[in-house]
Design a protein around this motif. Sequence first.
Motif, PDB file in Angstrom:
ATOM      1  N   GLN A 283      21.700  -1.054   1.537  1.00 38.44           N
ATOM      2  CA  GLN A 283      20.392  -0.397   1.639  1.00 38.44           C
ATOM      3  C   GLN A 283      19.422  -0.973   0.608  1.00 38.44           C
ATOM      4  O   GLN A 283      18.245  -1.192   0.909  1.00 38.44           O
ATOM      5  CB  GLN A 283      20.544   1.108   1.440  1.00 38.44           C
ATOM      6  CG  GLN A 283      21.194   1.830   2.607  1.00 38.44           C
ATOM      7  CD  GLN A 283      21.477   3.297   2.303  1.00 38.44           C
ATOM      8  OE1 GLN A 283      21.863   3.653   1.173  1.00 38.44           O
ATOM      9  NE2 GLN A 283      21.276   4.154   3.289  1.00 38.44           N
ATOM     10  N   GLY A 284      19.924  -1.212  -0.584  1.00 39.10           N
ATOM     11  CA  GLY A 284      19.067  -1.797  -1.617  1.00 39.10           C
ATOM     12  C   GLY A 284      18.580  -3.180  -1.223  1.00 39.10           C
ATOM     13  O   GLY A 284      17.397  -3.511  -1.403  1.00 39.10           O
ATOM     14  N   GLU A 285      19.483  -3.983  -0.668  1.00 42.61           N
ATOM     15  CA  GLU A 285      19.088  -5.318  -0.217  1.00 42.61           C
ATOM     16  C   GLU A 285      18.058  -5.221   0.910  1.00 42.61           C
ATOM     17  O   GLU A 285      17.089  -5.991   0.946  1.00 42.61           O
ATOM     18  CB  GLU A 285      20.319  -6.094   0.241  1.00 42.61           C
ATOM     19  CG  GLU A 285      21.265  -6.445  -0.902  1.00 42.61           C
ATOM     20  CD  GLU A 285      22.481  -7.219  -0.427  1.00 42.61           C
ATOM     21  OE1 GLU A 285      22.583  -7.481   0.800  1.00 42.61           O
ATOM     22  OE2 GLU A 285      23.323  -7.583  -1.281  1.00 42.61           O
ATOM     23  N   ASN A 286      18.258  -4.269   1.821  1.00 40.51           N
ATOM     24  CA  ASN A 286      17.309  -4.106   2.927  1.00 40.51           C
ATOM     25  C   ASN A 286      15.931  -3.697   2.430  1.00 40.51           C
ATOM     26  O   ASN A 286      14.904  -4.122   2.991  1.00 40.51           O
ATOM     27  CB  ASN A 286      17.834  -3.076   3.930  1.00 40.51           C
ATOM     28  CG  ASN A 286      19.018  -3.579   4.726  1.00 40.51           C
ATOM     29  OD1 ASN A 286      19.237  -4.790   4.836  1.00 40.51           O
ATOM     30  ND2 ASN A 286      19.795  -2.666   5.281  1.00 40.51           N
ATOM     31  N   LEU A 287      15.898  -2.875   1.388  1.00 40.62           N
ATOM     32  CA  LEU A 287      14.602  -2.465   0.831  1.00 40.62           C
ATOM     33  C   LEU A 287      13.871  -3.648   0.207  1.00 40.62           C
ATOM     34  O   LEU A 287      12.653  -3.783   0.337  1.00 40.62           O
ATOM     35  CB  LEU A 287      14.803  -1.345  -0.193  1.00 40.62           C
ATOM     36  CG  LEU A 287      15.150   0.026   0.384  1.00 40.62           C
ATOM     37  CD1 LEU A 287      15.593   0.981  -0.724  1.00 40.62           C
ATOM     38  CD2 LEU A 287      13.959   0.605   1.146  1.00 40.62           C
ATOM     39  N   LEU A 288      14.605  -4.526  -0.474  1.00 37.39           N
ATOM     40  CA  LEU A 288      13.987  -5.724  -1.030  1.00 37.39           C
ATOM     41  C   LEU A 288      13.425  -6.606   0.083  1.00 37.39           C
ATOM     42  O   LEU A 288      12.292  -7.108  -0.011  1.00 37.39           O
ATOM     43  CB  LEU A 288      15.007  -6.510  -1.856  1.00 37.39           C
ATOM     44  CG  LEU A 288      15.457  -5.885  -3.176  1.00 37.39           C
ATOM     45  CD1 LEU A 288      16.525  -6.757  -3.821  1.00 37.39           C
ATOM     46  CD2 LEU A 288      14.294  -5.681  -4.126  1.00 37.39           C
ATOM     47  N   THR A 289      14.205  -6.797   1.149  1.00 37.50           N
ATOM     48  CA  THR A 289      13.739  -7.590   2.286  1.00 37.50           C
ATOM     49  C   THR A 289      12.491  -6.960   2.896  1.00 37.50           C
ATOM     50  O   THR A 289      11.517  -7.657   3.231  1.00 37.50           O
ATOM     51  CB  THR A 289      14.844  -7.698   3.351  1.00 37.50           C
ATOM     52  OG1 THR A 289      15.971  -8.354   2.782  1.00 37.50           O
ATOM     53  CG2 THR A 289      14.362  -8.481   4.561  1.00 37.50           C
ATOM     54  N   LYS A 290      12.519  -5.639   3.031  1.00 39.88           N
ATOM     55  CA  LYS A 290      11.379  -4.930   3.630  1.00 39.88           C
ATOM     56  C   LYS A 290      10.114  -5.117   2.810  1.00 39.88           C
ATOM     57  O   LYS A 290       9.013  -5.178   3.371  1.00 39.88           O
ATOM     58  CB  LYS A 290      11.723  -3.441   3.750  1.00 39.88           C
ATOM     59  CG  LYS A 290      10.690  -2.625   4.519  1.00 39.88           C
ATOM     60  CD  LYS A 290      10.601  -3.070   5.967  1.00 39.88           C
ATOM     61  CE  LYS A 290       9.638  -2.198   6.758  1.00 39.88           C
ATOM     62  NZ  LYS A 290       9.500  -2.663   8.158  1.00 39.88           N
ATOM     63  N   SER A 291      10.255  -5.217   1.502  1.00 41.70           N
ATOM     64  CA  SER A 291       9.070  -5.383   0.657  1.00 41.70           C
ATOM     65  C   SER A 291       8.326  -6.666   0.993  1.00 41.70           C
ATOM     66  O   SER A 291       7.087  -6.697   1.027  1.00 41.70           O
ATOM     67  CB  SER A 291       9.460  -5.364  -0.825  1.00 41.70           C
ATOM     68  OG  SER A 291      10.157  -6.547  -1.202  1.00 41.70           O
ATOM     69  N   VAL A 292       9.069  -7.736   1.254  1.00 40.58           N
ATOM     70  CA  VAL A 292       8.441  -9.001   1.625  1.00 40.58           C
ATOM     71  C   VAL A 292       7.835  -8.891   3.026  1.00 40.58           C
ATOM     72  O   VAL A 292       6.723  -9.375   3.280  1.00 40.58           O
ATOM     73  CB  VAL A 292       9.447 -10.158   1.547  1.00 40.58           C
ATOM     74  CG1 VAL A 292       8.797 -11.472   1.986  1.00 40.58           C
ATOM     75  CG2 VAL A 292       9.991 -10.289   0.129  1.00 40.58           C
ATOM     76  N   GLU A 293       8.547  -8.238   3.935  1.00 39.72           N
ATOM     77  CA  GLU A 293       8.042  -8.071   5.297  1.00 39.72           C
ATOM     78  C   GLU A 293       6.735  -7.286   5.303  1.00 39.72           C
ATOM     79  O   GLU A 293       5.794  -7.628   6.034  1.00 39.72           O
ATOM     80  CB  GLU A 293       9.090  -7.361   6.163  1.00 39.72           C
ATOM     81  CG  GLU A 293      10.336  -8.196   6.404  1.00 39.72           C
ATOM     82  CD  GLU A 293      11.430  -7.419   7.122  1.00 39.72           C
ATOM     83  OE1 GLU A 293      11.285  -6.175   7.253  1.00 39.72           O
ATOM     84  OE2 GLU A 293      12.425  -8.040   7.551  1.00 39.72           O
ATOM     85  N   ILE A 294       6.647  -6.245   4.499  1.00 45.62           N
ATOM     86  CA  ILE A 294       5.417  -5.447   4.423  1.00 45.62           C
ATOM     87  C   ILE A 294       4.258  -6.289   3.906  1.00 45.62           C
ATOM     88  O   ILE A 294       3.128  -6.197   4.400  1.00 45.62           O
ATOM     89  CB  ILE A 294       5.643  -4.209   3.532  1.00 45.62           C
ATOM     90  CG1 ILE A 294       6.568  -3.216   4.238  1.00 45.62           C
ATOM     91  CG2 ILE A 294       4.311  -3.541   3.187  1.00 45.62           C
ATOM     92  CD1 ILE A 294       7.000  -2.064   3.359  1.00 45.62           C
ATOM     93  N   ALA A 295       4.535  -7.128   2.909  1.00 42.95           N
ATOM     94  CA  ALA A 295       3.484  -7.997   2.380  1.00 42.95           C
ATOM     95  C   ALA A 295       3.005  -8.980   3.442  1.00 42.95           C
ATOM     96  O   ALA A 295       1.791  -9.235   3.570  1.00 42.95           O
ATOM     97  CB  ALA A 295       3.983  -8.746   1.152  1.00 42.95           C
ATOM     98  N   HIS A 296       3.927  -9.541   4.228  1.00 40.21           N
ATOM     99  CA  HIS A 296       3.536 -10.425   5.318  1.00 40.21           C
ATOM    100  C   HIS A 296       2.674  -9.676   6.338  1.00 40.21           C
ATOM    101  O   HIS A 296       1.661 -10.196   6.826  1.00 40.21           O
ATOM    102  CB  HIS A 296       4.774 -10.989   6.014  1.00 40.21           C
ATOM    103  CG  HIS A 296       5.397 -12.157   5.312  1.00 40.21           C
ATOM    104  ND1 HIS A 296       4.760 -13.363   5.157  1.00 40.21           N
ATOM    105  CD2 HIS A 296       6.620 -12.295   4.728  1.00 40.21           C
ATOM    106  CE1 HIS A 296       5.555 -14.206   4.513  1.00 40.21           C
ATOM    107  NE2 HIS A 296       6.683 -13.583   4.233  1.00 40.21           N
TER     108      HIS A 296
END
Length: 256
Positions: A18-31
């Motif tokens: 879940q922590g890794e997914n949240l980090l990935t999501k942060s980049v996706e949101i910025a994109h």
Amino acid sequence: MLQATIQGFESKGFSKEQGENLLTKSVEIAHEAREMFLKQHPDQSTPLRPILVAASIGSYGAYLADGSEYSGDYGEAGTLEFLKDFHRRRLQVLAEARPDLIAFETIPNKLEAQAYVELLEECNINIPSWFSFNSKDGVNVVSGDSLIECAKIANECAKVGAVGINCTPPRFIHSLILSIRKVTDKPILIYPNSGERYDAERKEWVESTGVSDGDFVSYVSEWCKDGAALIGGCCRTTPNTIRAISRSLNQYYPAP
């Protein structure tokens, strides 16, 4: 996402996945935010002035949230291998999310800079990065390590595209740029804080200890003359600060 870490998420009850997914999501949101902006303002990204997404990697001290990112004192945890183990998986996850840049920010000591350099090589990271240190005296980084020695570490790594200073009072930036220029030809970036002081015991910034937006922006032309290529704002600066910096930069570097 400066303070977001897998270990931090785990301490709040999230699983490692879940922590890794949240980090990935942060980049996706910025994109996604960039795409939304460009739909409304298609003329705002050009080959010379692109809008880029940077994934932020903060120091070990930022994870501790005890103010040690402003001292660089990690006690027994201050070993090269410990810091590499702490940062490794976060770096890999963020790189896999494909940001345009990786920003290693608020680096408080030479040891952590060395850990980042070795991880970039060991993990075969091919996304451009920048190294940004912080200072409280205008000469050294906050741990007392020589800024020049820290900048040399960044300069010698081919994967580091720019070197600079962040979360540091504006009054110190002039001398710090000149120090960095002595050891690198890479672009210099600076994004100071408001100049306010952080109280680590109360975990809050002390108000009325910094400079106004007007005073902050009055430094911008000087920093450009000193050799800064990228300029922004860090803690306690506001959207108004960034708008004022942009106006000042547009006057100093008119659009082609």
